[in-house]
Design a protein around this motif. Sequence first.
Motif, PDB file in Angstrom:
ATOM      1  N   ASP A   1       0.821  -1.227   0.210  1.00 56.99           N
ATOM      2  CA  ASP A   1      -0.175   0.035   0.097  1.00 56.99           C
ATOM      3  C   ASP A   1       0.724   1.214   0.136  1.00 56.99           C
ATOM      4  OD1 ASP A   1      -2.157  -1.845   0.349  1.00 56.99           O
ATOM      5  OD2 ASP A   1      -2.354  -1.357   2.433  1.00 56.99           O
TER       6      ASP A   1
ATOM      7  N   SER B   1       0.206   5.518   0.622  1.00 53.32           N
ATOM      8  CA  SER B   1      -0.735   6.670   1.049  1.00 53.32           C
ATOM      9  C   SER B   1      -0.077   8.140   0.942  1.00 53.32           C
ATOM     10  CB  SER B   1      -1.053   6.479   2.441  1.00 53.32           C
ATOM     11  OG  SER B   1      -1.771   5.249   2.758  1.00 53.32           O
TER      12      SER B   1
ATOM     13  N   ASP C   1      -8.725   3.764  -0.269  1.00 52.35           N
ATOM     14  CA  ASP C   1      -9.091   4.836   0.597  1.00 52.35           C
ATOM     15  C   ASP C   1      -8.851   6.152  -0.064  1.00 52.35           C
ATOM     16  OD1 ASP C   1     -10.261   5.871   3.003  1.00 52.35           O
ATOM     17  OD2 ASP C   1      -8.227   6.002   3.904  1.00 52.35           O
ATOM     18  N   SER C   2      -9.829   7.149   0.382  1.00 55.60           N
ATOM     19  CA  SER C   2      -9.587   8.651  -0.047  1.00 55.60           C
ATOM     20  C   SER C   2     -10.460   9.535   0.809  1.00 55.60           C
ATOM     21  CB  SER C   2     -10.244   8.836  -1.529  1.00 55.60           C
ATOM     22  OG  SER C   2      -9.390   8.829  -2.500  1.00 55.60           O
TER      23      SER C   2
ATOM     24  N   SER D   1      -6.170  13.066   0.565  1.00 55.61           N
ATOM     25  CA  SER D   1      -5.183  11.868   0.619  1.00 55.61           C
ATOM     26  C   SER D   1      -5.721  10.809  -0.053  1.00 55.61           C
ATOM     27  CB  SER D   1      -4.871  11.673   2.028  1.00 55.61           C
ATOM     28  OG  SER D   1      -4.325  10.275   2.235  1.00 55.61           O
ATOM     29  N   HIS D   2      -5.013   9.917  -0.581  1.00 55.10           N
ATOM     30  CA  HIS D   2      -5.472   8.711  -1.174  1.00 55.10           C
ATOM     31  C   HIS D   2      -4.659   7.562  -0.797  1.00 55.10           C
ATOM     32  CE1 HIS D   2      -7.518  10.695  -4.310  1.00 55.10           C
ATOM     33  NE2 HIS D   2      -6.761  11.357  -4.865  1.00 55.10           N
ATOM     34  N   CYS D   3      -5.018   6.650  -0.929  1.00 54.11           N
ATOM     35  CA  CYS D   3      -4.070   5.224  -0.588  1.00 54.11           C
ATOM     36  C   CYS D   3      -4.635   4.067  -1.652  1.00 54.11           C
ATOM     37  CB  CYS D   3      -4.636   4.569   0.856  1.00 54.11           C
ATOM     38  SG  CYS D   3      -3.703   2.984   1.231  1.00 54.11           S
ATOM     39  N   TYR D   4      -3.385   3.702  -2.348  1.00 53.87           N
ATOM     40  CA  TYR D   4      -3.525   2.855  -3.374  1.00 53.87           C
ATOM     41  C   TYR D   4      -2.873   1.499  -2.827  1.00 53.87           C
ATOM     42  CZ  TYR D   4      -5.034   5.900  -7.164  1.00 53.87           C
ATOM     43  OH  TYR D   4      -5.800   6.665  -7.894  1.00 53.87           O
ATOM     44  N   ARG D   5      -3.572   0.514  -3.225  1.00 47.54           N
ATOM     45  CA  ARG D   5      -2.940  -1.028  -3.023  1.00 47.54           C
ATOM     46  C   ARG D   5      -2.291  -1.406  -4.211  1.00 47.54           C
ATOM     47  NH1 ARG D   5      -5.808  -4.545   1.000  1.00 47.54           N
ATOM     48  NH2 ARG D   5      -4.757  -3.057   2.191  1.00 47.54           N
TER      49      ARG D   5
ATOM     50  N   ARG E   1       8.099   4.913  -4.609  1.00 50.48           N
ATOM     51  CA  ARG E   1       7.626   5.949  -3.487  1.00 50.48           C
ATOM     52  C   ARG E   1       8.516   7.198  -3.907  1.00 50.48           C
ATOM     53  NH1 ARG E   1       4.991   4.510   1.036  1.00 50.48           N
ATOM     54  NH2 ARG E   1       6.199   5.814   2.414  1.00 50.48           N
TER      55      ARG E   1
ATOM     56  N   ARG F   1       2.818   9.503   3.152  1.00 51.57           N
ATOM     57  CA  ARG F   1       2.311   9.717   4.602  1.00 51.57           C
ATOM     58  C   ARG F   1       2.803   8.491   5.102  1.00 51.57           C
ATOM     59  NH1 ARG F   1      -3.893   9.515   4.930  1.00 51.57           N
ATOM     60  NH2 ARG F   1      -3.104  10.067   7.008  1.00 51.57           N
TER      61      ARG F   1
END
Length: 440
Positions: free
Chosen positions: A355, A357, A390-391, A401-405, A428, A440
């Motif tokens: 993940d 973020s 998640d966003s 904020s975004h979280c990508y898997r 990253r 993050r």
Amino acid sequence: MGWLNSDITAVGRRMYSNKAGEATADKLSVLGAAYPTDGWTNTTPVILQKTGRGLLHQPSHPLAILKELIFQQFPDFAYYDSLNPVVTTQQNFDSLGFSEDHPGRAKSDTYYINGDTLLRTHTSAHQLQLLKAGSSGDNVLLAQARNGHVAPANERFLVAADVYRRDEIDASHYPVFHQMEGVCTFARSEVNEQLRQTGKTGQTVEFSDSNPLQIEHTAAEASYLVEDMKRTMNNMVAAILARADGGQDGFPVRWIDASFPFTSPSWEMEVLFRGEWLEICGCGITRQSMMRNAGVPQRIGWAFGFGLERLAMLLFGVPDIRLFWSHDPRFAAQFSPGNISTFKPFSRHPPCTKDVSFWVSHAAPFHENDLMDLLRVTAGDLIEGTQLIDSFTHPASGRTSHCYRITYCSMDRNVTNEEINAIQDQVRAAMVAQLGVTLR
Ligand code: FA5
Ligand code: MG
């Protein structure tokens, strides 16, 4: 923000080292020709490498086998399969009536060589040029047809080719894929003569306000074209899929209203595959303005564009679109010219997910396709897919904020957690440097 010219140049020095494409600071070379770069340039080395793969010209490759099968279904069409993927914005967009602000033109969706030149995003880029070549007798272009003599003046033709799009990453999307364009035109007077003889002088198909008949066509003419087009496409798909395991009964087909700037009315054809409707093509009645621009105002016609990978996945039972690009001999050895065989998967290798973020910068809008390209450049075909898990937008600061898997998985070997950690670190770092995000 995206791939600015400076990104390309930096990446270019490090990574361009292949026969198909090479870059210097101010030039990109594609298939042996050099093109100046500018602020539009966003074609990555990974993509340039693909321009030289020539999958449609490897007789044992499933996409080439499928191409030949389709050609055989259209014995009186001219076939083109060697047209250069580098086209002008005029060919890819303007000639087809794309508006100046059409989203397809955006840098986030298209691989530009420079502001005037791009890697074609669809085989429709060649429609006007080939219709025109027919009406003006352009022998240089007509001679590129493998069997031009069967369709005088390009009245009917097929174009099979590689096309390029910045797109999401999953099992049925890849930034390079292949399409089969079909264009079929008729003398308007002959269509009307036939309609008179058969007494079909009214409307026989449905049109709607959102998918309208063109004002330049009579309802009877458009009905004739729609029926001919859908019958031709149904017959082709049935003939091809009848050769797959399970036969044609296993693949119900449906038509969904669609919209393209160069056809009206328009549809997409979907096939039920593994419980899901899979879009396999777009099609429609060619806008009469195209026929006029091509110098054949007295003709009317229809056109389609099939995604070859989607059909090949059904026909050969290939579960993941990346496999078509595999260098693994266990893939290649399973296919031979003219034969339809069902792919036997080699053992699936375990995936590894990571993940990431991050906060999006206020200054630079975040485009998901920029992240996809960054992943392709950094991790290549080890990327199996991504998922936005998640966003949120912080109520006080207004920051998003975004979280990508990210799922990493190799088609042909086991990957180690160590190896993927190292790649994830590079991802990253590249995100910070190129997308302007804060991790993050
Ligand atoms: C077009 O590209 C139109 N040029 C089709 C067309 C031709 C319409 C002639 C009218 C007349 P679309 O973007 O829907 O339409 O793509 C056509 C097909 O290409 C899709 O149905 C799908 O099968 C395939 N395709 C699209 N994107 C991808 C992708 N990223 N990976 C693999 N296949 C894709
Ligand atoms: Mg579509």
